[in-house]
Scaffold this motif. Structure first.
Motif, PDB file in Angstrom:
ATOM      1  N   THR A 122       0.922  -1.317  -0.060  1.00  0.00           N
ATOM      2  CA  THR A 122       0.060  -0.006  -0.030  1.00  0.00           C
ATOM      3  C   THR A 122       1.106   1.116   0.075  1.00  0.00           C
ATOM      4  OG1 THR A 122      -0.215   0.218   2.591  1.00  0.00           O
ATOM      5  CG2 THR A 122      -1.694  -1.243   1.181  1.00  0.00           C
ATOM      6  N   LYS A 123       0.237   2.521  -0.259  1.00  0.00           N
ATOM      7  CA  LYS A 123       0.944   3.537  -0.260  1.00  0.00           C
ATOM      8  C   LYS A 123       1.648   3.857   1.080  1.00  0.00           C
ATOM      9  CE  LYS A 123      -3.279   6.477   0.186  1.00  0.00           C
ATOM     10  NZ  LYS A 123      -3.951   7.434  -0.272  1.00  0.00           N
ATOM     11  N   ASP A 124       0.914   3.453   2.067  1.00  0.00           N
ATOM     12  CA  ASP A 124       1.384   3.797   3.497  1.00  0.00           C
ATOM     13  C   ASP A 124       2.506   2.771   4.092  1.00  0.00           C
ATOM     14  OD1 ASP A 124      -0.359   6.016   3.878  1.00  0.00           O
ATOM     15  OD2 ASP A 124      -2.059   4.807   4.282  1.00  0.00           O
ATOM     16  N   GLY A 125       2.741   1.825   2.934  1.00  0.00           N
ATOM     17  CA  GLY A 125       3.788   0.769   3.497  1.00  0.00           C
ATOM     18  C   GLY A 125       3.214  -0.535   4.111  1.00  0.00           C
ATOM     19  N   GLY A 126       2.065  -0.467   4.105  1.00  0.00           N
ATOM     20  CA  GLY A 126       1.398  -1.952   4.625  1.00  0.00           C
ATOM     21  C   GLY A 126       1.390  -2.935   3.559  1.00  0.00           C
ATOM     22  N   ARG A 127       1.056  -4.154   3.703  1.00  0.00           N
ATOM     23  CA  ARG A 127       0.498  -5.288   2.826  1.00  0.00           C
ATOM     24  C   ARG A 127      -0.774  -5.848   2.817  1.00  0.00           C
ATOM     25  NH1 ARG A 127       5.194  -3.212   2.911  1.00  0.00           N
ATOM     26  NH2 ARG A 127       7.057  -4.202   2.649  1.00  0.00           N
ATOM     27  N   ILE A 128      -1.253  -5.700   1.476  1.00  0.00           N
ATOM     28  CA  ILE A 128      -2.233  -6.497   1.263  1.00  0.00           C
ATOM     29  C   ILE A 128      -1.955  -7.967   1.027  1.00  0.00           C
ATOM     30  CG2 ILE A 128      -4.481  -6.666  -0.194  1.00  0.00           C
ATOM     31  CD1 ILE A 128      -4.245  -4.064   1.299  1.00  0.00           C
ATOM     32  N   VAL A 129      -2.496  -8.969   1.971  1.00  0.00           N
ATOM     33  CA  VAL A 129      -2.213 -10.258   2.061  1.00  0.00           C
ATOM     34  C   VAL A 129      -3.328 -11.326   1.987  1.00  0.00           C
ATOM     35  CG1 VAL A 129      -1.325 -11.924   3.602  1.00  0.00           C
ATOM     36  CG2 VAL A 129      -0.307  -9.615   3.705  1.00  0.00           C
ATOM     37  N   SER A 130      -3.258 -12.343   1.072  1.00  0.00           N
ATOM     38  CA  SER A 130      -4.179 -13.333   0.974  1.00  0.00           C
ATOM     39  C   SER A 130      -3.719 -14.444   1.726  1.00  0.00           C
ATOM     40  CB  SER A 130      -4.528 -13.481  -0.561  1.00  0.00           C
ATOM     41  OG  SER A 130      -3.117 -14.037  -1.217  1.00  0.00           O
ATOM     42  N   PHE A 131      -4.681 -15.051   2.619  1.00  0.00           N
ATOM     43  CA  PHE A 131      -4.324 -16.344   3.241  1.00  0.00           C
ATOM     44  C   PHE A 131      -5.027 -17.525   2.512  1.00  0.00           C
ATOM     45  CE2 PHE A 131      -4.098 -12.647   6.127  1.00  0.00           C
ATOM     46  CZ  PHE A 131      -3.012 -13.032   7.027  1.00  0.00           C
ATOM     47  N   GLU A 132      -4.211 -18.634   3.005  1.00  0.00           N
ATOM     48  CA  GLU A 132      -4.674 -20.013   2.649  1.00  0.00           C
ATOM     49  C   GLU A 132      -4.677 -20.947   3.859  1.00  0.00           C
ATOM     50  OE1 GLU A 132      -3.005 -21.748  -0.730  1.00  0.00           O
ATOM     51  OE2 GLU A 132      -2.963 -19.695  -2.127  1.00  0.00           O
ATOM     52  N   CYS A 133      -5.724 -21.578   3.836  1.00  0.00           N
ATOM     53  CA  CYS A 133      -5.844 -22.528   5.230  1.00  0.00           C
ATOM     54  C   CYS A 133      -7.199 -23.396   4.846  1.00  0.00           C
ATOM     55  CB  CYS A 133      -6.189 -21.790   6.858  1.00  0.00           C
ATOM     56  SG  CYS A 133      -7.511 -20.709   6.653  1.00  0.00           S
ATOM     57  N   GLU A 134      -7.206 -24.391   5.742  1.00  0.00           N
ATOM     58  CA  GLU A 134      -8.257 -25.341   5.823  1.00  0.00           C
ATOM     59  C   GLU A 134      -9.260 -24.895   6.754  1.00  0.00           C
ATOM     60  OE1 GLU A 134      -7.580 -29.402   6.285  1.00  0.00           O
ATOM     61  OE2 GLU A 134      -6.008 -29.809   4.887  1.00  0.00           O
ATOM     62  N   GLY A 135     -10.711 -24.906   6.224  1.00  0.00           N
ATOM     63  CA  GLY A 135     -11.796 -24.336   7.210  1.00  0.00           C
ATOM     64  C   GLY A 135     -11.562 -22.600   7.167  1.00  0.00           C
ATOM     65  N   THR A 136     -11.873 -21.953   8.037  1.00  0.00           N
ATOM     66  CA  THR A 136     -12.196 -20.864   8.064  1.00  0.00           C
ATOM     67  C   THR A 136     -10.769 -19.746   8.614  1.00  0.00           C
ATOM     68  OG1 THR A 136     -13.105 -20.380  10.137  1.00  0.00           O
ATOM     69  CG2 THR A 136     -14.617 -20.736   8.560  1.00  0.00           C
ATOM     70  N   LEU A 137     -10.647 -18.653   8.286  1.00  0.00           N
ATOM     71  CA  LEU A 137      -9.567 -17.889   8.725  1.00  0.00           C
ATOM     72  C   LEU A 137      -9.723 -17.404  10.219  1.00  0.00           C
ATOM     73  CD1 LEU A 137      -6.840 -16.586   8.160  1.00  0.00           C
ATOM     74  CD2 LEU A 137      -8.216 -14.543   7.304  1.00  0.00           C
ATOM     75  N   GLU A 138     -10.901 -17.331  10.398  1.00  0.00           N
ATOM     76  CA  GLU A 138     -11.336 -16.968  11.964  1.00  0.00           C
ATOM     77  C   GLU A 138     -10.675 -18.171  12.839  1.00  0.00           C
ATOM     78  OE1 GLU A 138     -13.314 -16.729   9.395  1.00  0.00           O
ATOM     79  OE2 GLU A 138     -13.583 -14.303   9.260  1.00  0.00           O
ATOM     80  N   ALA A 139     -11.202 -19.359  12.498  1.00  0.00           N
ATOM     81  CA  ALA A 139     -10.605 -20.588  13.150  1.00  0.00           C
ATOM     82  C   ALA A 139      -9.096 -20.503  13.175  1.00  0.00           C
ATOM     83  CB  ALA A 139     -11.345 -21.768  12.654  1.00  0.00           C
ATOM     84  N   ALA A 140      -8.342 -20.404  12.128  1.00  0.00           N
ATOM     85  CA  ALA A 140      -6.902 -20.351  12.229  1.00  0.00           C
ATOM     86  C   ALA A 140      -6.351 -19.394  12.993  1.00  0.00           C
ATOM     87  CB  ALA A 140      -6.503 -20.101  10.855  1.00  0.00           C
ATOM     88  N   LEU A 141      -7.053 -18.041  13.231  1.00  0.00           N
ATOM     89  CA  LEU A 141      -6.271 -17.021  13.946  1.00  0.00           C
ATOM     90  C   LEU A 141      -6.831 -17.298  15.417  1.00  0.00           C
ATOM     91  CD1 LEU A 141      -7.918 -13.961  12.062  1.00  0.00           C
ATOM     92  CD2 LEU A 141      -5.272 -14.605  12.358  1.00  0.00           C
ATOM     93  N   ASP A 142      -7.812 -17.861  15.750  1.00  0.00           N
ATOM     94  CA  ASP A 142      -7.976 -18.274  17.154  1.00  0.00           C
ATOM     95  C   ASP A 142      -6.819 -19.187  17.502  1.00  0.00           C
ATOM     96  OD1 ASP A 142     -10.401 -16.751  17.347  1.00  0.00           O
ATOM     97  OD2 ASP A 142     -11.718 -18.351  16.744  1.00  0.00           O
ATOM     98  N   GLN A 143      -6.594 -20.115  16.645  1.00  0.00           N
ATOM     99  CA  GLN A 143      -5.595 -20.984  17.011  1.00  0.00           C
ATOM    100  C   GLN A 143      -4.080 -20.594  17.064  1.00  0.00           C
ATOM    101  OE1 GLN A 143      -5.512 -24.821  14.913  1.00  0.00           O
ATOM    102  NE2 GLN A 143      -4.127 -25.557  15.743  1.00  0.00           N
ATOM    103  N   LEU A 144      -3.895 -19.775  16.016  1.00  0.00           N
ATOM    104  CA  LEU A 144      -2.373 -19.284  15.852  1.00  0.00           C
ATOM    105  C   LEU A 144      -2.131 -17.709  16.186  1.00  0.00           C
ATOM    106  CD1 LEU A 144      -1.979 -20.917  12.142  1.00  0.00           C
ATOM    107  CD2 LEU A 144      -1.302 -21.884  14.453  1.00  0.00           C
ATOM    108  N   GLY A 145      -3.322 -17.002  15.991  1.00  0.00           N
ATOM    109  CA  GLY A 145      -2.863 -15.525  16.346  1.00  0.00           C
ATOM    110  C   GLY A 145      -2.827 -15.224  17.934  1.00  0.00           C
ATOM    111  N   GLN A 146      -2.305 -14.076  18.013  1.00  0.00           N
ATOM    112  CA  GLN A 146      -2.117 -13.575  19.594  1.00  0.00           C
ATOM    113  C   GLN A 146      -2.915 -12.173  19.605  1.00  0.00           C
ATOM    114  OE1 GLN A 146       2.044 -13.130  20.483  1.00  0.00           O
ATOM    115  NE2 GLN A 146       2.603 -15.235  19.452  1.00  0.00           N
ATOM    116  N   MET A 147      -2.994 -11.923  20.701  1.00  0.00           N
ATOM    117  CA  MET A 147      -3.813 -10.488  21.120  1.00  0.00           C
ATOM    118  C   MET A 147      -2.824  -9.441  20.710  1.00  0.00           C
ATOM    119  SD  MET A 147      -7.226  -9.950  21.447  1.00  0.00           S
ATOM    120  CE  MET A 147      -7.933 -10.867  22.544  1.00  0.00           C
ATOM    121  N   PRO A 148      -3.289  -8.488  20.050  1.00  0.00           N
ATOM    122  CA  PRO A 148      -2.171  -7.097  19.475  1.00  0.00           C
ATOM    123  C   PRO A 148      -2.060  -6.224  20.439  1.00  0.00           C
ATOM    124  CG  PRO A 148      -4.381  -7.201  18.431  1.00  0.00           C
ATOM    125  CD  PRO A 148      -4.507  -8.244  19.321  1.00  0.00           C
ATOM    126  N   LEU A 149      -1.521  -6.332  21.838  1.00  0.00           N
ATOM    127  CA  LEU A 149      -1.341  -5.546  22.788  1.00  0.00           C
ATOM    128  C   LEU A 149      -0.536  -4.094  22.287  1.00  0.00           C
ATOM    129  CD1 LEU A 149      -0.807  -7.403  25.785  1.00  0.00           C
ATOM    130  CD2 LEU A 149      -2.875  -6.398  25.120  1.00  0.00           C
TER     131      LEU A 149
END
Length: 340
Positions: A122-149
């Motif tokens: 992006t123009k601000d230096g961010g990234r547009i990212v496409s994800f691949e996983c079995e099942g929903t991304l929400e379920a994958a985030l619940d398993q692998l993601g961390q709370m962004p403090l």
């Protein structure tokens, strides 16, 4: 006005690292705009300042476990922070190390349970990212993601639910609407039994709200946009409260920005959904919000500028300096301020 006009001295020792228990036992500075009087209370005293016929407007967004730690194709470590959903498995993100994550780069998380491709920078230096996983991304985030403090919190959070409001409902935020962290179900029930309505709106909090203002002059600062929504039922209730002479008390600056984005020049809140990049700074005329519950904010931040728009810059800095002297706890897990 200059950004430097909104600076104040804050000892690092006053930056709250852990949430207080119970939630409603945090301290609360009460500021009366009519008199300039300051009182020092606790959050459980809030009902004393409410009247039957008032309404509390809350942001029922829910923080997602948006921080992903993974590996690049060459084995190097990387991190993605999800900011804004663009499609079912397409997100705008912040990426580290940015120089290594160019367009087309691939990363994996959880031994390949989740993979991602950098689609665009992006123009601000961010990234547009496409994800691949079995099942929903929400379920994958619940398993692998961390709370962004926030980066100023260095203590590990033992209970991730403490970075959620008790009324969080709609997943999508990269940060919590922290003024709401002080509420408990019992306190909300007590408030409703008083005859005070509790009305939900939605704003998915992005990091743009918390980024430092780099422009020297406020007029040159550009706010990042965030998704908001005011349901028809909420707009109708809010307008009815005003028509009966009740006060609209926003819980947090995100609720303020939502209501002011949806209000017309006559002060009526419209049912709306979309993006807002509203920048509320001194000189702004509030159309829908009568009072505010908030936390204390970073020096030079757009959130402090919003407070200054409500009570005046000099008054805001004076109140913050008094909070420092009284050793209030600051920022996300800090104490509250009630502006009436």
């Amino acid at each position: 006005m200059n950004t430097s006009d909104f600076l104040y001295e804050l000892p690092e020792s006053l930056i709250a690292q852990t949430p207080i228990e119970p939630r409603d036992h945090s301290r609360m500075l009460v500021y009366d705009r009519a008199t300039g009087q300051v009182q020092h209370k606790h959050f459980y005293d809030l009902p004393k300042y409410l009247r039957p016929g008032d309404a509390l407007v809350l942001n029922d967004t829910k923080v997602i476990p948006a921080r992903l730690i993974g590996q690049r194709e060459n084995g190097g470590a990387c991190e993605l922070l999800l900011l804004r959903q663009q499609g079912p498995k397409l997100w705008e993100t912040l990426a580290k190390p940015g120089k290594r994550l160019k367009q087309g780069a691939k990363v994996s998380f959880g031994d390949g349970q989740l993979s991602a491709t950098i689609e665009q920078i992006t123009k601000d230096g961010g990234r547009i990212v496409s994800f691949e996983c079995e099942g929903t991304l929400e379920a994958a985030l619940d398993q692998l993601g961390q709370m962004p403090l926030p980066p100023y919190i260095h203590e590990k959070l033992s209970d991730p639910s403490r970075y959620q409001t008790v009324y969080a409902r709609e997943p999508g935020s990269a940060a919590a609407p922290t003024a709401g962290l002080h509420f408990t179900p019992a306190l909300m029930e007590q408030i409703e039994q008083m005859g005070v309505q509790i009305i939900p709106v939605l704003l998915h909090v992005g990091l743009g709200t918390f980024r430092p203002v780099k422009a020297e002059q406020l007029e040159d600062h550009v706010m990042h946009s965030e998704y908001y929504s005011v349901p028809e039922s909420s707009a109708e209730q809010i307008n009815q409260v005003h028509a009966r002479g009740g006060r609209i008390i926003a819980i947090g600056t995100t609720s303020v920005r939502t209501l002011e984005s949806a209000a017309n020049d006559q002060g009526q809140v419209q049912p709306k959904s979309g993006d807002t990049s509203i920048f509320i700074k001194p000189g702004y005329h509030f159309k829908a919000v009568d009072a505010l519950i908030t936390n204390f904010h970073l020096p030079g931040s757009t959130l402090l500028m919003l407070i200054s728009a409500m009570i005046g810059r000099e008054q805001a800095l004076s109140v913050y300096e008094q909070a420092v002297r009284e050793e209030y706890r600051f920022f996300s897990f800090g104490d509250a301020m009630l502006i009436l």
